[in-house]
Scaffold this motif. Structure first.
Motif, short mmCIF file in Angstrom:
data_model
loop_
_atom_site.label_atom_id
_atom_site.label_comp_id
_atom_site.label_asym_id
_atom_site.label_seq_id
_atom_site.Cartn_x
_atom_site.Cartn_y
_atom_site.Cartn_z
N ARG A 59 0.80 -1.21 0.00
CA ARG A 59 0.00 0.00 0.00
C ARG A 59 0.84 1.27 0.00
NH1 ARG A 59 -4.97 0.13 2.17
NH2 ARG A 59 -4.85 2.30 1.43
N PHE A 157 -3.37 8.01 5.37
CA PHE A 157 -3.45 6.81 6.21
C PHE A 157 -3.93 7.19 7.62
CE2 PHE A 157 -0.80 5.82 2.67
CZ PHE A 157 -1.00 4.47 2.43
N HIS A 161 -0.90 6.10 12.53
CA HIS A 161 0.24 5.54 11.80
C HIS A 161 1.23 6.61 11.35
CE1 HIS A 161 -2.17 1.71 10.43
NE2 HIS A 161 -2.08 1.84 11.75
N ILE A 218 -2.99 -2.61 12.15
CA ILE A 218 -3.53 -2.71 10.79
C ILE A 218 -5.05 -2.65 10.80
CG2 ILE A 218 -3.62 -4.14 8.71
CD1 ILE A 218 -0.93 -2.85 9.24
N LEU A 221 -6.26 0.60 9.60
CA LEU A 221 -6.23 0.75 8.14
C LEU A 221 -7.41 0.03 7.50
CD1 LEU A 221 -4.72 1.77 5.64
CD2 LEU A 221 -3.34 -0.32 5.71
N GLN A 224 -10.48 2.09 7.99
CA GLN A 224 -10.46 3.24 7.09
C GLN A 224 -10.89 2.82 5.68
OE1 GLN A 224 -6.71 4.84 5.44
NE2 GLN A 224 -7.20 6.73 6.53
N GLN A 225 -10.38 1.68 5.23
CA GLN A 225 -10.75 1.18 3.91
C GLN A 225 -12.24 0.87 3.84
OE1 GLN A 225 -7.58 -1.99 3.96
NE2 GLN A 225 -7.28 -1.33 1.86
#
Length: 232
Positions: A59, A157, A161, A218, A221, A224-225
């Motif tokens: 990514r 991101f 992070h 993770i 992330l 968020q996706q």
């Protein structure tokens, strides 16, 4: 950069190293290879090697402004975005700043990356460029204007992070350990022996707490996706 003997001469040889964070949030040593020099051909061969070994799902790639790395990464991992290491970027700008002004300029640059979001960072960058021109630091102002956007990729991101993905400090620490171990050797008889010693140090590092402490959450992330998919 290490030294090796070649036809009676001592020449420089580059070792290309990549580390990553896996889907569970832990760091891994992805690979190491010898490169004649850190150009696009060398990086392309290294990234192809990593991809052929099964590396996927990349990514983000964080590095300094290596010649050809960003272009090679776009070729082999087109889904990844590139983050220019802010520490190396600062150093590049400092090389065009009088030593008496470095502390002041450092504070200005750090303020850009202390912004709450990318819009605020861009606004701050504009003010920094104006201030640099006012100080007659034209070259420094040009460097900020030309490349600041490359240092802001991490804003896409999760905020938790940001501090850990906007520099390649974790890799730099590993490279310093390799240099510390190889410096005592001087010039290696060939590239393979240099590679073997460096790889041995990487295996040692991978076997320590370095790889057993979670580096990134993770789950943030993935959340968020998921939110992005819902709003899309």
């Amino acid at each position: 950069m290490l030294k090796r003997s070649w036809a009676g001469e001592v020449r420089n040889v580059s070792l290309l190293v990549a580390i990553g964070v896996n889907e569970s949030g832990y760091r891994d040593i992805l690979g190491i290879c010898e490169g004649a020099k850190e150009d696009k051909a060398g990086w392309s061969a290294f990234l192809k090697h990593l991809k052929d070994r099964g590396l996927k799902g990349i990514r983000l790639i964080t590095s300094d402004a290596c010649i050809g790395l960003a272009e090679s990464a776009a070729e082999f991992f087109p889904e990844a975005v590139w983050q220019r290491c802010i520490v190396h970027w600062y150093r590049n700008i400092f090389s065009h700043v009088p030593s008496t002004k470095v502390r002041e300029i450092a504070a200005m640059l750090k303020a850009i990356h202390a912004s709450e979001d990318i819009a605020a960072a861009r606004e701050k960058a504009i003010r920094v460029i104006e201030k640099l021109r006012g100080l007659r630091l034209t070259r420094a102002a040009e460097l900020v204007e030309a490349a600041v956007e490359e240092t802001l990729t991490y804003y896409a991101f999760p905020e938790e992070h940001w501090r850990r993905i906007r520099t390649n400090n974790p890799l730099e620490r590993i490279l310093r350990e390799i240099r510390r171990r190889t410096r005592v050797v001087g010039a290696f008889p060939d590239g393979q022996s240099a590679l073997n010693l460096a790889a041995a140090r990487l295996r040692h590092i991978a076997g320590t707490a370095w790889s057993t402490k979670r580096y990134l959450n993770i789950g943030l992330l993935k959340d968020q996706q998921m939110r992005g998919a819902i709003t899309a």
